[in-house]
Design a protein around this motif. Structure first.
Motif, PDB file in Angstrom:
ATOM      1  N   ALA A 194      30.397 -90.580  10.979  1.00 58.90           N
ATOM      2  CA  ALA A 194      29.519 -91.475  11.732  1.00 58.90           C
ATOM      3  C   ALA A 194      28.430 -90.681  12.444  1.00 58.90           C
ATOM      4  CB  ALA A 194      30.340 -92.285  12.727  1.00 58.90           C
ATOM      5  N   GLN A 195      28.791 -89.504  12.949  1.00 60.44           N
ATOM      6  CA  GLN A 195      27.829 -88.593  13.566  1.00 60.44           C
ATOM      7  C   GLN A 195      27.784 -87.310  12.742  1.00 60.44           C
ATOM      8  OE1 GLN A 195      25.855 -89.424  16.170  1.00 60.44           O
ATOM      9  NE2 GLN A 195      26.799 -91.463  16.083  1.00 60.44           N
ATOM     10  N   GLY A 196      27.624 -87.473  11.445  1.00 53.90           N
ATOM     11  CA  GLY A 196      27.675 -86.341  10.538  1.00 53.90           C
ATOM     12  C   GLY A 196      26.344 -85.639  10.389  1.00 53.90           C
ATOM     13  N   GLY A 197      26.299 -84.713   9.445  1.00 54.50           N
ATOM     14  CA  GLY A 197      25.102 -83.934   9.194  1.00 54.50           C
ATOM     15  C   GLY A 197      25.470 -82.496   8.906  1.00 54.50           C
ATOM     16  N   LEU A 198      24.523 -81.601   9.125  1.00 60.27           N
ATOM     17  CA  LEU A 198      24.735 -80.176   8.899  1.00 60.27           C
ATOM     18  C   LEU A 198      25.174 -79.523  10.207  1.00 60.27           C
ATOM     19  CD1 LEU A 198      24.572 -77.656   7.121  1.00 60.27           C
ATOM     20  CD2 LEU A 198      22.160 -77.456   7.791  1.00 60.27           C
ATOM     21  N   PHE A 199      26.325 -78.853  10.170  1.00 58.48           N
ATOM     22  CA  PHE A 199      26.867 -78.173  11.348  1.00 58.48           C
ATOM     23  C   PHE A 199      26.901 -76.673  11.101  1.00 58.48           C
ATOM     24  CE2 PHE A 199      28.166 -82.476  11.702  1.00 58.48           C
ATOM     25  CZ  PHE A 199      28.302 -82.746  13.050  1.00 58.48           C
ATOM     26  N   ARG A 200      26.697 -75.904  12.191  1.00 63.40           N
ATOM     27  CA  ARG A 200      26.688 -74.452  12.096  1.00 63.40           C
ATOM     28  C   ARG A 200      27.619 -73.849  13.132  1.00 63.40           C
ATOM     29  NH1 ARG A 200      21.373 -71.234  13.708  1.00 63.40           N
ATOM     30  NH2 ARG A 200      22.503 -70.861  15.651  1.00 63.40           N
ATOM     31  N   SER A 201      28.362 -72.846  12.695  1.00 66.08           N
ATOM     32  CA  SER A 201      29.189 -72.064  13.606  1.00 66.08           C
ATOM     33  C   SER A 201      28.705 -70.629  13.603  1.00 66.08           C
ATOM     34  CB  SER A 201      30.663 -72.110  13.175  1.00 66.08           C
ATOM     35  OG  SER A 201      31.435 -71.207  13.948  1.00 66.08           O
ATOM     36  N   ASP A 202      28.661 -70.018  14.766  1.00 63.31           N
ATOM     37  CA  ASP A 202      28.267 -68.619  14.879  1.00 63.31           C
ATOM     38  C   ASP A 202      29.429 -67.731  15.284  1.00 63.31           C
ATOM     39  OD1 ASP A 202      25.521 -68.919  14.181  1.00 63.31           O
ATOM     40  OD2 ASP A 202      25.135 -69.760  16.170  1.00 63.31           O
TER      41      ASP A 202
END
Length: 212
Positions: A194-202
């Motif tokens: 529902a609140q998706g997309g591209l996520f990044r972890s550092d």
């Protein structure tokens, strides 16, 4: 002529031995006219000849990766039967070049694995994405409690689910994951939610932020 299968999108050739190639069959996009595969094939002579090496009832293979340091170690992300429940789904691992397989990550008979990837700097670090999905002639259902992102620190033997810390809450759908070739602590995940997309972890999957 009956169309039996299509190869998985990834056809990896390990850095340790470029003559050894593995192919996973079946389609990982569960459309209405989806076809299925019959497992994994292996070539030991650069693709000249092929042998079937198991996982025949996994039907749809989303990804296949080979340990760059040992071509006998292979991980397969199997989506499983598109139209019904099946236990032949999840992440499978072999350490003997496909002679035997162990199911190392499994949620339930409704949930398969859609992606699996190594940290390019450390093959002990592996990420996998599980997807609860069902294709029916009149309907398509994507997402459920079984879907999620997982990480292993022992080459895919054991797994820990990643949640919270910036990842979307609620029901998740299809996920794809990739590790930066420049910095193994940077991980990207494309997540259906529902609140998706591209996520990044550092920090190697510890914390995440969503790209707008």
């Amino acid at each position: 002529m009956t169309r039996r299968s299509r190869p998985s999108a990834r056809l990896p050739s390990p850095a340790s031995n470029h003559n050894i190639i593995y192919v996973g069959t079946g389609e990982a996009a569960p459309r209405g006219d989806i076809t299925y595969g019959d497992g994994v094939y292996k070539s030991s002579n650069g693709g000249k000849t092929w042998n079937h090496v198991g996982l025949e009832d996994t039907r749809q293979i989303g990804a296949l990766i080979v340990d760059p340091n040992n071509p006998d170690v292979v991980l397969v992300a199997a989506l499983g039967h598109a139209f019904g429940p099946s236990a032949d789904r999840g992440v499978f691992r072999t350490t003997d070049g496909g002679k035997s397989w162990t199911k190392v990550l499994y949620q339930d008979e409704q949930t398969g694995a859609i992606d699996v990837t190594f940290d390019p700097h450390d093959a002990n670090i592996v990420y996998a994405a599980m997807w609860q999905v069902r294709r029916q002639p009149w309907n398509f259902s994507s997402g459920g409690r079984g879907s999620g992102l997982f990480r292993s620190t022992d080459g895919g033997v054991t797994w820990k689910r990643l949640s919270g810390n910036g990842l979307p809450a609620g029901i998740l759908g299809r996920i794809h994951v990739s590790v930066s070739g420049a910095d193994s602590r940077r991980v990207y995940a494309m997540i259906e939610a529902a609140q998706g997309g591209l996520f990044r972890s550092d920090d190697g999957g510890g914390h995440w932020q969503r790209h707008q």
